[in-house]
Write a protein that holds these residues in place. Structure first.
Motif, PDB file in Angstrom:
ATOM      1  N   CYS A  19      -1.347  54.416 -34.653  1.00  0.00           N
ATOM      2  CA  CYS A  19      -1.768  53.012 -34.734  1.00  0.00           C
ATOM      3  C   CYS A  19      -1.420  52.219 -33.473  1.00  0.00           C
ATOM      4  O   CYS A  19      -1.932  51.116 -33.280  1.00  0.00           O
ATOM      5  N   ALA A  22      -3.938  50.344 -31.027  1.00  0.00           N
ATOM      6  CA  ALA A  22      -4.536  49.089 -31.492  1.00  0.00           C
ATOM      7  C   ALA A  22      -3.972  47.897 -30.731  1.00  0.00           C
ATOM      8  O   ALA A  22      -4.629  46.856 -30.626  1.00  0.00           O
ATOM      9  N   LEU A  25      -6.365  47.009 -27.717  1.00  0.00           N
ATOM     10  CA  LEU A  25      -7.792  46.754 -27.893  1.00  0.00           C
ATOM     11  C   LEU A  25      -8.126  45.290 -27.626  1.00  0.00           C
ATOM     12  O   LEU A  25      -7.271  44.405 -27.703  1.00  0.00           O
ATOM     13  N   HIS A  30     -11.404  44.527 -33.559  1.00  0.00           N
ATOM     14  CA  HIS A  30     -11.438  45.936 -33.153  1.00  0.00           C
ATOM     15  C   HIS A  30     -10.137  46.631 -33.546  1.00  0.00           C
ATOM     16  O   HIS A  30     -10.148  47.775 -33.996  1.00  0.00           O
ATOM     17  N   SER A  31      -9.036  45.936 -33.364  1.00  0.00           N
ATOM     18  CA  SER A  31      -7.734  46.511 -33.720  1.00  0.00           C
ATOM     19  C   SER A  31      -7.645  46.787 -35.210  1.00  0.00           C
ATOM     20  O   SER A  31      -7.151  47.839 -35.627  1.00  0.00           O
ATOM     21  N   PHE A  34      -9.797  49.790 -36.087  1.00  0.00           N
ATOM     22  CA  PHE A  34      -9.166  51.003 -35.576  1.00  0.00           C
ATOM     23  C   PHE A  34      -7.975  51.413 -36.442  1.00  0.00           C
ATOM     24  O   PHE A  34      -7.837  52.585 -36.802  1.00  0.00           O
ATOM     25  N   VAL A  35      -7.111  50.466 -36.768  1.00  0.00           N
ATOM     26  CA  VAL A  35      -5.936  50.779 -37.595  1.00  0.00           C
ATOM     27  C   VAL A  35      -6.366  51.271 -38.973  1.00  0.00           C
ATOM     28  O   VAL A  35      -5.791  52.227 -39.506  1.00  0.00           O
ATOM     29  N   ALA A  82     -13.797  52.482 -30.665  1.00  0.00           N
ATOM     30  CA  ALA A  82     -13.113  51.182 -30.672  1.00  0.00           C
ATOM     31  C   ALA A  82     -13.043  50.600 -29.268  1.00  0.00           C
ATOM     32  O   ALA A  82     -13.148  49.374 -29.090  1.00  0.00           O
ATOM     33  N   ASN A  83     -12.900  51.456 -28.272  1.00  0.00           N
ATOM     34  CA  ASN A  83     -12.842  50.966 -26.894  1.00  0.00           C
ATOM     35  C   ASN A  83     -14.217  50.621 -26.329  1.00  0.00           C
ATOM     36  O   ASN A  83     -14.316  49.789 -25.426  1.00  0.00           O
TER      37      ASN A  83
END
Length: 85
Positions: A19, A22, A25, A30-31, A34-35, A82-83
């Motif tokens: 995690c 994140a 980001l 987005h974080s 992603f998490v 995510a990136n």
């Protein structure tokens, strides 16, 4: 068993460490996504680890191996997406 406890312990540590990206980001949205994806993947891995810890048979060992092999490419895919977003 020691192997089962190690499998579960390393999976829990992996979930925590997975995690951390994140924090880098671009946006909180987005974080969050992603998490959430990292936790879902980690829980799937944790489920296989716990099953292996409870029943150290060949079938659960193979299942844990399959999950661990699938985890990394799926996690990397989520990280790249995510990136890029």
């Amino acid at each position: 068993s020691l192997a089962g406890r190690k499998a579960v312990a390393t999976c829990v540590l992996l979930m925590i460490v997975s995690c951390l990206p994140a924090l880098t980001l671009a946006t909180p949205w987005h974080s969050l996504i992603f998490v959430a994806a990292a936790i879902v993947l980690g829980l799937y891995y944790l489920k296989a680890s716990i099953r292996f810890a409870n029943d150290r048979g060949d079938q659960t060992a193979r299942r844990l191996l399959k999950v661990s092999v699938l985890y990394l490419p799926l996690y990397m895919f989520v990280l790249v997406m995510a990136n890029l977003a």
